[in-house]
Write a protein that holds these residues in place. Structure first.
Motif, PDB file in Angstrom:
ATOM      1  N   ALA A 242      49.564  68.894  55.041  1.00 36.06           N
ATOM      2  CA  ALA A 242      49.891  67.743  54.179  1.00 36.06           C
ATOM      3  C   ALA A 242      51.405  67.554  54.088  1.00 36.06           C
ATOM      4  O   ALA A 242      51.905  66.427  54.141  1.00 36.06           O
ATOM      5  N   LEU A 243      52.132  68.638  53.958  1.00 35.97           N
ATOM      6  CA  LEU A 243      53.593  68.529  53.826  1.00 35.97           C
ATOM      7  C   LEU A 243      54.233  68.025  55.123  1.00 35.97           C
ATOM      8  O   LEU A 243      55.207  67.277  55.094  1.00 35.97           O
ATOM      9  N   ARG A 244      53.644  68.423  56.257  1.00 38.28           N
ATOM     10  CA  ARG A 244      54.216  67.996  57.548  1.00 38.28           C
ATOM     11  C   ARG A 244      53.821  66.573  57.893  1.00 38.28           C
ATOM     12  O   ARG A 244      54.662  65.765  58.271  1.00 38.28           O
ATOM     13  N   ASN A 245      52.544  66.272  57.759  1.00 34.11           N
ATOM     14  CA  ASN A 245      52.034  65.030  58.345  1.00 34.11           C
ATOM     15  C   ASN A 245      51.872  63.878  57.364  1.00 34.11           C
ATOM     16  O   ASN A 245      51.916  62.723  57.768  1.00 34.11           O
ATOM     17  N   GLU A 246      51.696  64.184  56.061  1.00 34.26           N
ATOM     18  CA  GLU A 246      51.595  63.093  55.077  1.00 34.26           C
ATOM     19  C   GLU A 246      52.942  62.884  54.386  1.00 34.26           C
ATOM     20  O   GLU A 246      53.533  61.821  54.442  1.00 34.26           O
ATOM     21  N   ALA A 247      53.416  63.941  53.727  1.00 37.18           N
ATOM     22  CA  ALA A 247      54.660  63.817  52.954  1.00 37.18           C
ATOM     23  C   ALA A 247      55.875  63.839  53.870  1.00 37.18           C
ATOM     24  O   ALA A 247      56.934  63.325  53.513  1.00 37.18           O
ATOM     25  N   LYS A 248      55.724  64.418  55.026  1.00 36.40           N
ATOM     26  CA  LYS A 248      56.811  64.519  56.012  1.00 36.40           C
ATOM     27  C   LYS A 248      58.074  65.150  55.413  1.00 36.40           C
ATOM     28  O   LYS A 248      59.181  64.654  55.579  1.00 36.40           O
ATOM     29  N   VAL A 249      57.869  66.251  54.726  1.00 42.93           N
ATOM     30  CA  VAL A 249      59.022  66.968  54.154  1.00 42.93           C
ATOM     31  C   VAL A 249      59.236  68.322  54.834  1.00 42.93           C
ATOM     32  O   VAL A 249      60.075  69.093  54.415  1.00 42.93           O
ATOM     33  N   LEU A 250      58.475  68.601  55.861  1.00 45.89           N
ATOM     34  CA  LEU A 250      58.695  69.866  56.593  1.00 45.89           C
ATOM     35  C   LEU A 250      59.111  69.562  58.022  1.00 45.89           C
ATOM     36  O   LEU A 250      58.493  68.729  58.678  1.00 45.89           O
TER      37      LEU A 250
ATOM     38  N   VAL B 314      56.643  77.711  60.634  1.00 49.10           N
ATOM     39  CA  VAL B 314      57.054  76.318  60.860  1.00 49.10           C
ATOM     40  C   VAL B 314      58.521  76.264  61.268  1.00 49.10           C
ATOM     41  O   VAL B 314      58.900  75.572  62.218  1.00 49.10           O
ATOM     42  N   LYS B 315      59.365  77.020  60.541  1.00 44.21           N
ATOM     43  CA  LYS B 315      60.808  76.992  60.821  1.00 44.21           C
ATOM     44  C   LYS B 315      61.093  77.610  62.191  1.00 44.21           C
ATOM     45  O   LYS B 315      62.025  77.173  62.888  1.00 44.21           O
ATOM     46  N   ALA B 316      60.300  78.617  62.595  1.00 46.64           N
ATOM     47  CA  ALA B 316      60.518  79.272  63.894  1.00 46.64           C
ATOM     48  C   ALA B 316      60.234  78.298  65.041  1.00 46.64           C
ATOM     49  O   ALA B 316      60.875  78.353  66.089  1.00 46.64           O
ATOM     50  N   GLN B 317      59.278  77.369  64.780  1.00 41.87           N
ATOM     51  CA  GLN B 317      58.968  76.345  65.799  1.00 41.87           C
ATOM     52  C   GLN B 317      60.095  75.325  65.918  1.00 41.87           C
ATOM     53  O   GLN B 317      60.198  74.638  66.918  1.00 41.87           O
TER      54      GLN B 317
END
Lengths: 250, 318
Positions: A242-250, B314-317
């Motif tokens: 969710a953080l990567r693909n919806e909120a885009k904060v990661l 995630v950060k390592a990627q």
């Protein structure tokens, strides 16, 4: 030393905001009041200063007659008297006007050091202390977390984003107090009884018109409804997704 | 015509991000933007200000130890010489300390910690929270100079690639207040009010030792700061400098992760304008879940280490 603690009567921190029908003010119905959180620290520091260096402490506020409740509570902790600059329009008075009124009163009282809270928890402006000092031509240190004060000046520490700053200042001075400076005491029964007999003056003052105008006041937009992504550590992958693909904060 | 003077805070020539945001806010008012700077490295910082929208930069040259009252007087004099119609500073500790003094010298009211500024047909408007954000006020000023501080993480940084015309002005040396030392934080440690990611903990972390799992989570992000609820600060687990809420700091990061925090109104007031809010709490009925975009119901001591590992991956990627 002539010591003053400046306080503000503010709604309690659990107060809910409701807008008045004209859309420009807070509906005070249902509000309960208290001395602003950081001002309690200012009062404590004023009393400790008297205990260390001698002198007397006056609790000063700009506010309604009803602020006598807060001023008396502060006196009960060990101050010697109080002054209310009586202002029926206190909730709408802006920082500059408040600072000018306080500066005139502090000068008239012959104050040598004035303690303020770093910010009042109603308007969150944090401006009145340093503005008052500037109008008086006094030294000012804001957000003080440690203080050494002598007869002519002192050093204070303040927390900044980069670390703890040490600041030297001369007297007279305005010092605005942050959490950590001290632990405010409670008033004892003896103090409460004594406070009833100490002088509390209501003083009229020459009005200073506001510059700040409220065009409108509104409640913050409600946040979009969120969701529970799962239970326990097993839900972590769903959260990352969710953080990567919806909120885009990661 | 609007002329906006901006105090650009920098550290030995490196502009604070909040100062660049403030230049962005100034540009949005239209008209000319002029930077004012002081301290060592001001020439480098002035060039950066130029690349972020300042047409001119005035450097307060010389002076000895930083003196907020002397600097404020000088900034006000610069504003008067320019005929500035607005003065802005970022709402950092330095900016919040200087701006009220500058405003008083200009005999103008100050709007602190603004979340938006606009120019509506020549009238400047400030949007700012009252009662720690329980209400939002839209204000105008009848004063001679519109003075405001801008909330950190609330305005975009706009790189224009321009160059500022730099001039110098001798700094006053008659301050009554002087900064004589700074005990710097551990390098790389971000302040909770400035960090783009905040991981905050409350009583649900059980004790000060287990609270340290949030330090590890923050480290995994690399750009995160640790925050704390009032309850754990009052209990002495964490310093007040980390407290988020009405009697602590008001923060607005891109991502706020609340761990073991129930969501008392006092705390919520300090973080509800964050971009994305995540809540981890074992009580499914905790009020924080009403505010959160994403929630995990579970024990912080199980969820956080798993989240830390996932963030590291995630950060390592990259």
């Amino acid at each position: 030393m002539k010591i003053v603690a400046c306080i503000k009567r503010v709604p309690t921190t659990d107060a809910q905001a409701k807008i008045t029908p004209d859309g420009k003010g807070l509906d005070a119905a249902g509000f309960q009041y208290m001395t602003s959180f950081y001002d309690e620290i200012a009062v404590e520091q004023a009393i400790r200063t008297k205990e260390a260096l001698g002198g007397d402490v006056t609790v000063l506020t700009v506010g309604p007659t009803e602020a006598s409740k807060e001023v008396r509570e502060c006196i009960a902790k060990g101050a010697d008297g109080g002054v209310i600059l009586t202002d029926a329009t206190w909730t709408g008075r802006d920082a500059r006007a408040t600072a000018k009124v306080l500066a005139a009163q502090l000068a008239a009282m012959g104050a040598e050091v004035a303690f303020f809270g770093k910010v009042a928890t109603d308007r969150d402006n944090g401006a009145v202390g340093p503005m008052t000092a500037t109008y008086l031509g006094w030294a000012c240190v804001t957000d003080v977390v440690e203080l050494e004060l002598g007869a002519d000046g002192g050093t204070a520490k303040r927390e900044t984003e980069s670390g703890v700053e040490t600041v030297a200042f001369s007297l007279p001075a305005v010092l605005t107090c942050d959490k950590g400076l001290n632990e405010p005491r409670y008033a004892g029964l003896k103090g409460i009884m004594a406070a009833k007999k100490k002088p509390l003056e209501e003083v009229a003052f020459e009005d200073v018109p506001n510059q700040a105008q409220v065009a409108r006041l509104e409640l913050p937009a409600a946040r979009a409804e969120g969701r529970i992504v799962g239970q326990g550590a097993d839900a972590v992958p769903a959260l990352i997704d969710a953080l990567r693909n919806e909120a885009k904060v990661l | 015509m609007t002329t906006t003077l901006v105090f650009v805070e920098h550290n030995d020539g490196t502009c604070r991000r909040a100062a660049l945001e403030c230049l962005g806010a100034a540009a949005s008012l239209g008209g000319d933007v002029v930077a004012v700077l002081c301290g060592p490295g001001s020439a480098d910082a002035a060039a950066r200000a130029g690349a972020h929208g300042a047409a001119k930069a005035v450097v307060l040259a010389g002076g000895d130890a930083f003196s907020p009252d002397a600097v404020a007087k000088d900034i006000a004099a610069v504003a008067q010489d320019l005929g500035a119609t607005a003065f802005l500073a970022a709402a950092t500790s330095r900016g919040k300390d200087l701006a009220p003094r500058v405003a008083a010298h200009l005999d103008s009211v100050l709007f602190s910690d603004c979340t938006a500024l606009s120019n509506e047909g020549g009238a400047l408007h400030a949007t700012r929270p009252w009662l720690a954000g329980k209400a939002i006020a839209h204000c105008t000023s009848d004063g001679p100079v519109f003075c405001a501080t801008t909330r950190v993480n609330s305005f975009p940084v706009n790189e224009t690639g321009g160059a500022a015309e730099v001039s110098e002005r001798p700094a006053s040396t008659d301050g009554k207040v002087k900064v004589t030392g700074l005990a710097a934080k551990e390098s790389g440690k971000l302040d909770v009010a400035e960090a783009p990611v905040v991981v905050s903990g409350g009583r649900g972390l059980k004790d000060p030792e287990t609270f340290a799992i949030l330090d590890e989570l923050a480290a995994a992000f690399g750009n995160a700061a640790v925050g704390a609820s009032r309850a754990v600060v009052d209990a002495g687990w964490r310093p007040h400098s980390e407290q988020v809420g009405q009697t602590g700091k008001v923060v607005s990061p891109n991502l706020y992760i609340a761990v073991g925090i129930s969501g008392a109104i006092q705390h919520v007031a300090g973080m509800k304008t964050s971009g994305t809010i995540v809540a981890i709490n074992k009580d499914a009925d905790a009020p924080i879940f009403k505010l959160a975009d994403y929630g995990i119901v579970g024990d912080a001591l199980e969820v956080v280490p798993a989240l830390t590992e996932a963030i590291k991956a995630v950060k390592a990627q990259g």
